[in-house]
Structure formats: C-alpha cells, structure tokens
Design an enzyme around this catalytic site. Structure first.
Site, PDB file in Angstrom:
ATOM      1  N   GLY A  51     -55.776 -14.154-107.083  1.00 13.26           N
ATOM      2  CA  GLY A  51     -54.549 -13.570-106.542  1.00 13.26           C
ATOM      3  C   GLY A  51     -53.290 -13.926-107.302  1.00 13.26           C
ATOM      4  O   GLY A  51     -52.190 -13.793-106.765  1.00 13.26           O
ATOM      5  N   SER A  52     -53.443 -14.335-108.562  1.00 10.78           N
ATOM      6  CA  SER A  52     -52.223 -14.735-109.283  1.00 10.78           C
ATOM      7  C   SER A  52     -51.316 -13.531-109.553  1.00 10.78           C
ATOM      8  O   SER A  52     -50.091 -13.656-109.501  1.00 10.78           O
ATOM      9  CB  SER A  52     -52.578 -15.461-110.583  1.00 10.78           C
ATOM     10  OG  SER A  52     -53.189 -14.585-111.494  1.00 10.78           O
ATOM     11  N   ASN A  53     -51.895 -12.369-109.804  1.00  8.40           N
ATOM     12  CA  ASN A  53     -51.049 -11.167-109.972  1.00  8.40           C
ATOM     13  C   ASN A  53     -50.389 -10.793-108.650  1.00  8.40           C
ATOM     14  O   ASN A  53     -49.200 -10.476-108.616  1.00  8.40           O
ATOM     15  CB  ASN A  53     -51.871  -9.994-110.504  1.00  8.40           C
ATOM     16  CG  ASN A  53     -52.055 -10.067-112.004  1.00  8.40           C
ATOM     17  OD1 ASN A  53     -51.139  -9.796-112.763  1.00  8.40           O
ATOM     18  ND2 ASN A  53     -53.243 -10.461-112.442  1.00  8.40           N
ATOM     19  N   GLU A  94     -50.170  -9.953-118.040  1.00  7.93           N
ATOM     20  CA  GLU A  94     -50.195  -9.262-116.742  1.00  7.93           C
ATOM     21  C   GLU A  94     -49.058  -9.746-115.855  1.00  7.93           C
ATOM     22  O   GLU A  94     -48.337  -8.951-115.258  1.00  7.93           O
ATOM     23  CB  GLU A  94     -51.541  -9.507-116.042  1.00  7.93           C
ATOM     24  CG  GLU A  94     -52.702  -8.880-116.775  1.00  7.93           C
ATOM     25  CD  GLU A  94     -54.024  -9.066-116.057  1.00  7.93           C
ATOM     26  OE1 GLU A  94     -54.872  -8.182-116.179  1.00  7.93           O
ATOM     27  OE2 GLU A  94     -54.217 -10.096-115.384  1.00  7.93           O
ATOM     28  N   LEU A  98     -62.558  -5.457-107.082  1.00  4.77           N
ATOM     29  CA  LEU A  98     -63.695  -5.054-107.913  1.00  4.77           C
ATOM     30  C   LEU A  98     -64.487  -3.865-107.386  1.00  4.77           C
ATOM     31  O   LEU A  98     -65.279  -3.284-108.114  1.00  4.77           O
ATOM     32  CB  LEU A  98     -64.634  -6.249-108.139  1.00  4.77           C
ATOM     33  CG  LEU A  98     -64.007  -7.412-108.909  1.00  4.77           C
ATOM     34  CD1 LEU A  98     -65.042  -8.501-109.164  1.00  4.77           C
ATOM     35  CD2 LEU A  98     -63.406  -6.948-110.232  1.00  4.77           C
ATOM     36  N   HIS A 155     -55.836  -3.143-115.809  1.00  2.00           N
ATOM     37  CA  HIS A 155     -57.073  -3.447-116.530  1.00  2.00           C
ATOM     38  C   HIS A 155     -56.715  -4.373-117.691  1.00  2.00           C
ATOM     39  O   HIS A 155     -55.766  -4.095-118.429  1.00  2.00           O
ATOM     40  CB  HIS A 155     -57.709  -2.149-117.053  1.00  2.00           C
ATOM     41  CG  HIS A 155     -59.042  -2.378-117.679  1.00  2.00           C
ATOM     42  ND1 HIS A 155     -60.193  -2.557-116.934  1.00  2.00           N
ATOM     43  CD2 HIS A 155     -59.402  -2.506-118.978  1.00  2.00           C
ATOM     44  CE1 HIS A 155     -61.216  -2.769-117.770  1.00  2.00           C
ATOM     45  NE2 HIS A 155     -60.763  -2.745-119.007  1.00  2.00           N
TER      46      HIS A 155
HETATM   47  C1  GRF Z   1     -56.786  -9.607-113.684  1.00  2.00           C
HETATM   48  O1  GRF Z   1     -57.121 -10.052-114.955  1.00  2.00           O
HETATM   49  C2  GRF Z   1     -56.827  -8.096-113.626  1.00  2.00           C
HETATM   50  O2  GRF Z   1     -56.623  -7.492-114.845  1.00  2.00           O
HETATM   51  C3  GRF Z   1     -58.218  -7.815-113.176  1.00  2.00           C
HETATM   52  O3  GRF Z   1     -58.536  -8.866-112.307  1.00  2.00           O
HETATM   53  C4  GRF Z   1     -57.789 -10.035-112.651  1.00  2.00           C
HETATM   54  C5  GRF Z   1     -57.169 -10.585-111.398  1.00  2.00           C
HETATM   55  O4  GRF Z   1     -56.666 -11.867-111.575  1.00  2.00           O
HETATM   56  N1  GRF Z   1     -58.321  -6.470-112.668  1.00  2.00           N
HETATM   57  P1  GRF Z   1     -55.836 -12.553-110.419  1.00  2.00           P
HETATM   58  O5  GRF Z   1     -56.706 -12.610-109.173  1.00  2.00           O
HETATM   59  O6  GRF Z   1     -54.618 -11.735-110.181  1.00  2.00           O
HETATM   60  O7  GRF Z   1     -55.493 -13.925-110.914  1.00  2.00           O
END
Ligand code: GRF
Length: 203
Positions: A12-14, A174, A85, A104
């Site tokens: 969940g870092s994004n 990202e 996913l 992606h």
């Molecule tokens: C990211 O690298 C994104 O590109 C992919 O899944 C990853 C999620 O990472 N679709 P996080 O959970 O946001 O750290």
C-alpha cells in the site's frame, strides 16, 4: 468533490502517497480503500488515515455485481488500482469506463499482460537487456494492461542492475508521479499527460 476508491491488496505504499496528496484537497478525496487480502499492509494505512475499507471476495467480484452497489453508495467517481492483482471484471469496466486507472511498473506495451506483475516484470526487463524501464499509468479496459496511456516516465537501467534494485527505483518513480498524475487527470488535463507538466506542479 471527486471521490476516489483505491483498490490495493499489497503493502500500500502507493495508496499511502495518494492519500497524503489528497488529504485536505479542495476538489479530490480518497473515500474508500478496497482490498481482497486480509492482513494487507494497505489496511493499516487506511485505518490510520481514517478512510473506510471494503473487503471483497472473489466470487462476488468476478461473477456477481462486482460490488458496484457499494461503490455507488460511497459516491465513487474514479477507481485507482495501486497493486491490485485481480483482473477487473467487464461489468465494472463498463460501469466505470474511462474512470479506472492502473499503474504498471514498466513501459507498456512491453512487459505487460497476464502474469506480468511484481518481480516478474523487472526480471523480464533485465532478461531482455533493455536499456530503460519505467512506469505506465493507463486506463483499464477489458484486456490486461491494454487501455489508453495517460502517462509514462522512464529511467535508465544502470550497470549491474538487478531485478531487486530496479524494483526499488521503479517504486520511487511511482511514488513521485502517481499522485500528481491522478490529480491532473481528475482536473481534466489532456492525455497523455507530459512529464514536464507534472514536474512543474506544486506537490
Ligand atoms: C506497484 O509496483 C505497482 O506498480 C504494482 O503493484 C505495486 C504496488 O506496490 N501494480 P505498493 O503496494 O503500492 O507498495
């Protein structure tokens, strides 16, 4: 107010960066975190931020109503996939056509499609001896990693680069761009959005 649902099932870092950007934003809010994996890191992040969570199960998502009633009840305008996913079912693509964004971790159309997620992507980039990789933010349609591109940014592959080191650098990319690209998109920017217009934005 534009309301976002973030679909995430990993660390969940994004999602965290996106929540941070839109906390107290005048026009955009993260209204819901949607997750299919009990124990996922993103759930703690949502809890701390006080954002509602919706746990979903596969059968209803894939073959039932895809939780569209809940999304509508929350008044969700746009869906952001950030480490989600499962393939988005056609029924949900239809209900939110042009309003579902995915990130992606490579330069599509290369290194995309079924099975291309997580470390598989970076292993594929290194195995192909590509000279650069990057991120693609795109609309979601019925096919994996296929919808119109909204944004791309790239970085060079460094000497001695490994899938793990590349994964770390791509993750940074990202975090740097995804929240700002979402903001531009929601505020009506022409697509694809160019890098310089994102870099000139105030965080
Ligand atoms: C990211 O690298 C994104 O590109 C992919 O899944 C990853 C999620 O990472 N679709 P996080 O959970 O946001 O750290």
């Amino acid at each position: 107010m534009k309301k976002l649902a973030i679909f995430a099932s990993g660390a969940g870092s994004n999602a965290q960066q996106i929540m941070k950007r839109f906390r107290n934003h005048a026009d955009i809010e993260v209204s819901l975190i949607v997750c299919n994996r009990p124990g996922a890191g993103v759930l703690n992040i949502a809890q701390t931020a006080g954002i509602p969570k919706l746990m979903i199960e596969r059968e209803r998502f894939m073959k039932g109503d895809a939780y569209i009633p809940e999304l509508e009840n929350f008044g969700i305008d746009v869906i952001i996939l950030a480490g989600f996913l499962w393939k988005v079912p056609n029924r949900l693509v239809d209900a939110y056509r042009g309003r579902i964004l995915n990130i992606h971790p490579a330069l599509l159309p290369s290194h995309g499609g079924k099975g291309m997620y997580g470390m598989n992507v970076h292993e594929s980039v290194i195995a192909d001896q590509d000279t650069k990789s990057g991120i693609t933010i795109h609309l979601v349609d019925e096919l994996y990693d296929h919808g119109a591109h909204i944004f791309q940014a790239d970085i060079p592959i460094l000497p001695g680069e490994t899938p793990a080191s590349l994964a770390t650098r791509i993750h940074e990319l990202e975090h740097r761009y995804f929240p700002a690209v979402i903001e531009k998109f929601l505020l009506g920017a022409d697509c694809p959005i160019d890098l310089s217009s994102i870099e000139s934005m105030t965080p």
